[in-house]
Enzyme design. Structure first.
Site, PDB file in Angstrom:
ATOM      1  N   TYR A 142     -37.216 -78.069  11.365  1.00  8.60           N
ATOM      2  CA  TYR A 142     -37.272 -78.706  12.685  1.00  8.60           C
ATOM      3  C   TYR A 142     -38.266 -78.002  13.605  1.00  8.60           C
ATOM      4  O   TYR A 142     -38.913 -78.621  14.422  1.00  8.60           O
ATOM      5  CB  TYR A 142     -35.888 -78.676  13.350  1.00  8.60           C
ATOM      6  CG  TYR A 142     -35.003 -79.833  12.991  1.00  8.60           C
ATOM      7  CD1 TYR A 142     -34.532 -79.995  11.694  1.00  8.60           C
ATOM      8  CD2 TYR A 142     -34.635 -80.768  13.951  1.00  8.60           C
ATOM      9  CE1 TYR A 142     -33.705 -81.054  11.369  1.00  8.60           C
ATOM     10  CE2 TYR A 142     -33.802 -81.830  13.637  1.00  8.60           C
ATOM     11  CZ  TYR A 142     -33.339 -81.967  12.348  1.00  8.60           C
ATOM     12  OH  TYR A 142     -32.518 -83.008  12.047  1.00  8.60           O
ATOM     13  N   LYS A 187     -30.306 -74.554  -1.233  1.00  6.82           N
ATOM     14  CA  LYS A 187     -31.043 -75.102  -2.375  1.00  6.82           C
ATOM     15  C   LYS A 187     -31.796 -73.934  -2.995  1.00  6.82           C
ATOM     16  O   LYS A 187     -33.023 -73.935  -3.117  1.00  6.82           O
ATOM     17  CB  LYS A 187     -31.980 -76.226  -1.873  1.00  6.82           C
ATOM     18  CG  LYS A 187     -32.671 -77.033  -2.954  1.00  6.82           C
ATOM     19  CD  LYS A 187     -31.757 -77.954  -3.723  1.00  6.82           C
ATOM     20  CE  LYS A 187     -32.500 -78.587  -4.884  1.00  6.82           C
ATOM     21  NZ  LYS A 187     -31.604 -79.297  -5.819  1.00  6.82           N
ATOM     22  N   ASP A 219     -27.410 -80.651  -2.918  1.00  7.30           N
ATOM     23  CA  ASP A 219     -27.230 -81.936  -3.621  1.00  7.30           C
ATOM     24  C   ASP A 219     -25.801 -82.036  -4.159  1.00  7.30           C
ATOM     25  O   ASP A 219     -25.125 -83.061  -4.024  1.00  7.30           O
ATOM     26  CB  ASP A 219     -28.279 -82.136  -4.725  1.00  7.30           C
ATOM     27  CG  ASP A 219     -28.519 -80.907  -5.586  1.00  7.30           C
ATOM     28  OD1 ASP A 219     -27.964 -79.827  -5.285  1.00  7.30           O
ATOM     29  OD2 ASP A 219     -29.257 -81.024  -6.585  1.00  7.30           O
ATOM     30  N   ASP A 247     -23.889 -86.190   9.014  1.00  6.55           N
ATOM     31  CA  ASP A 247     -23.760 -87.647   9.160  1.00  6.55           C
ATOM     32  C   ASP A 247     -22.820 -88.154   8.072  1.00  6.55           C
ATOM     33  O   ASP A 247     -21.972 -89.008   8.303  1.00  6.55           O
ATOM     34  CB  ASP A 247     -25.117 -88.354   9.025  1.00  6.55           C
ATOM     35  CG  ASP A 247     -25.664 -88.783  10.386  1.00  6.55           C
ATOM     36  OD1 ASP A 247     -25.395 -88.062  11.364  1.00  6.55           O
ATOM     37  OD2 ASP A 247     -26.340 -89.837  10.461  1.00  6.55           O
TER      38      ASP A 247
HETATM   39  C1  IPM Z   1     -28.328 -84.788  15.417  1.00  4.58           C
HETATM   40  C2  IPM Z   1     -29.438 -85.795  15.584  1.00  4.58           C
HETATM   41  C3  IPM Z   1     -30.705 -85.067  15.984  1.00  4.58           C
HETATM   42  C4  IPM Z   1     -31.075 -84.096  14.888  1.00  4.58           C
HETATM   43  C5  IPM Z   1     -31.891 -85.983  16.307  1.00  4.58           C
HETATM   44  C6  IPM Z   1     -31.540 -87.012  17.350  1.00  4.58           C
HETATM   45  C7  IPM Z   1     -33.113 -85.204  16.699  1.00  4.58           C
HETATM   46  O1  IPM Z   1     -29.624 -86.537  14.430  1.00  4.58           O
HETATM   47  O2  IPM Z   1     -27.960 -84.143  16.415  1.00  4.58           O
HETATM   48  O3  IPM Z   1     -27.815 -84.650  14.311  1.00  4.58           O
HETATM   49  O4  IPM Z   1     -31.749 -84.483  13.917  1.00  4.58           O
HETATM   50  O5  IPM Z   1     -30.683 -82.942  14.980  1.00  4.58           O
HETATM   51 MN    MN Z   2     -28.282 -86.025  12.846  1.00  9.26          MN
END
Ligand code: IPM
Ligand code: MN
Length: 353
Positions: A142, A187, A219, A247
């Protein structure tokens, strides 16, 4: 207790769920005799529009000046579909994480008994699952060096020893307070950065003899959270893996709209729902305010106000049990409640308790 809370409602459904989050904080203040003051500030697409910057200096100052940040969500499809956009709402979120030094993102994965049938997983797999994902939030790809031209592009997955040590410390200590099982997800069979994570975790292991530590490739872990979610207690992982994995873990419980999180680090701690800004639902009074409300519970618990946190959780559970739910989790034929109605019900429960 007196608390100064910076309120960053952001975009999409942010403002309407935040309204309910703040109403619940007010209910807690009334019930327990606390004094909370709120300072609203811009972040995300609304900040680009009004201030030309997704995380304006004024917002940064409001955050630094506060005891805690209550955050909702940022993002607007207008920017997603424009690859030439110079500034994006998400940059506000990333700038905020970096500037506040929020390196530890804590994402609990808890199931609600009455919603287990909503999960894409089978009941018997999910029942009893209760774990926390700790995602490193200010390093890795990031924030590593990036390059892009017409023929070549790269992102650098860079981590330094101090960055790895501090997040692992948070993870080991978190496992010590829970069921003493830590899974380091990486990984290491392919990536050098992962190999350093694993090396450092192994070096630190002896300092936490009461914690049973194991190692899993990302994975494999993304499969295991689906096939055996009860295996996990605390997972720690780097930024990108944690983004994807959380997620996945947020939806196995039945609704993404129920998962809160905290981000802790060097400066003001931040509390926010795991879900995003769901622009399609903005202004429709259908978004679930519970993740925002539970984020407020995490905020209070962070400051040692455990009774307050527990009462919010009790109120949320009661609302679910009594089918006071937003449409995505309402039972068939159940009465329709909107964002405002669910929030008001929970706030009233707290006040009348
Ligand atoms: C999260 C979101 C963010 C990330 C995005 C919106 C930049 O997906 O907080 O998980 O990737 O960290
Ligand atoms: Mn996210």
């Amino acid at each position: 207790m007196k608390l100064k809370i910076a309120v960053l409602a952001g975009d999409g459904i942010g403002p309407e769920i935040m309204e309910q989050g703040v109403a619940v904080c007010d209910a807690i203040a009334e019930k327990f005799g606390h004094e909370f003051s709120y300072k609203e500030a811009l972040c995300g697409a609304c900040a680009i529009e009004k201030a030309g910057d997704p995380f304006p200096e004024e917002t940064y100052r409001a955050c630094m000046d506060a005891d805690a940040v209550l955050f909702a969500a940022v993002g607007d499809p207008k920017y997603d579909n424009d690859p030439t956009a110079k500034v994006r709402p998400e940059q506000g979120l990333l700038a905020m994480r970096k500037k506040l030094g929020l390196f530890a993102n804590i994402r609990p994965v808890a199931t609600f008994e009455c919603l287990i049938h909503k999960s894409p997983l089978k009941d018997e797999l999910l029942r009893g699952a209760d774990f926390i994902v700790i995602r490193e939030l200010t390093g890795g790809m990031y924030f590593g060096e990036k390059y892009q031209d017409n023929d070549k592009a790269y992102d650098t997955d860079i981590y330094t020893r101090p960055e790895i040590e501090r997040i692992l410390k948070v993870a080991f200590e978190c496992a010590q307070k829970r069921n003493k099982h830590l899974t380091v997800v990486d990984k290491a069979n392919v990536l050098a950065s992962s190999r350093l994570w694993r090396q450092i975790a192994k070096e630190m292991e002896p300092q936490y003899p009461d914690v049973n530590t194991d190692y899993m490739f990302i994975d494999n872990a993304s499969m295991r959270v689906l096939t055996e979610p009860t295996f996990f207690d605390v997972i720690v992982t780097e930024n990108t893996f944690g983004d994807i994995l959380t997620d996945e873990t947020s939806c196995i419980t039945g609704s993404m709209g129920l998962q809160p999180s905290s981000s802790l680090g060097e400066h003001t701690p931040l509390f926010e729902p795991v879900h995003g800004s769901w622009p399609q639902a903005a202004g429709k009074n259908i978004a679930n305010p519970v993740a925002q409300i539970l984020s407020a519970a995490m905020l209070f618990e962070h400051f040692g106000l455990s009774e307050e946190g527990a009462l919010i959780r009790e109120a949320v559970n009661a609302s679910l049990d009594q089918n006071v739910r937003t449409p995505e989790i309402q039972v068939e034929g159940g009465k329709q409640y909107g964002t405002r109605e669910v929030g008001a019900w929970i706030a009233n429960y707290i006040k009348n308790k």
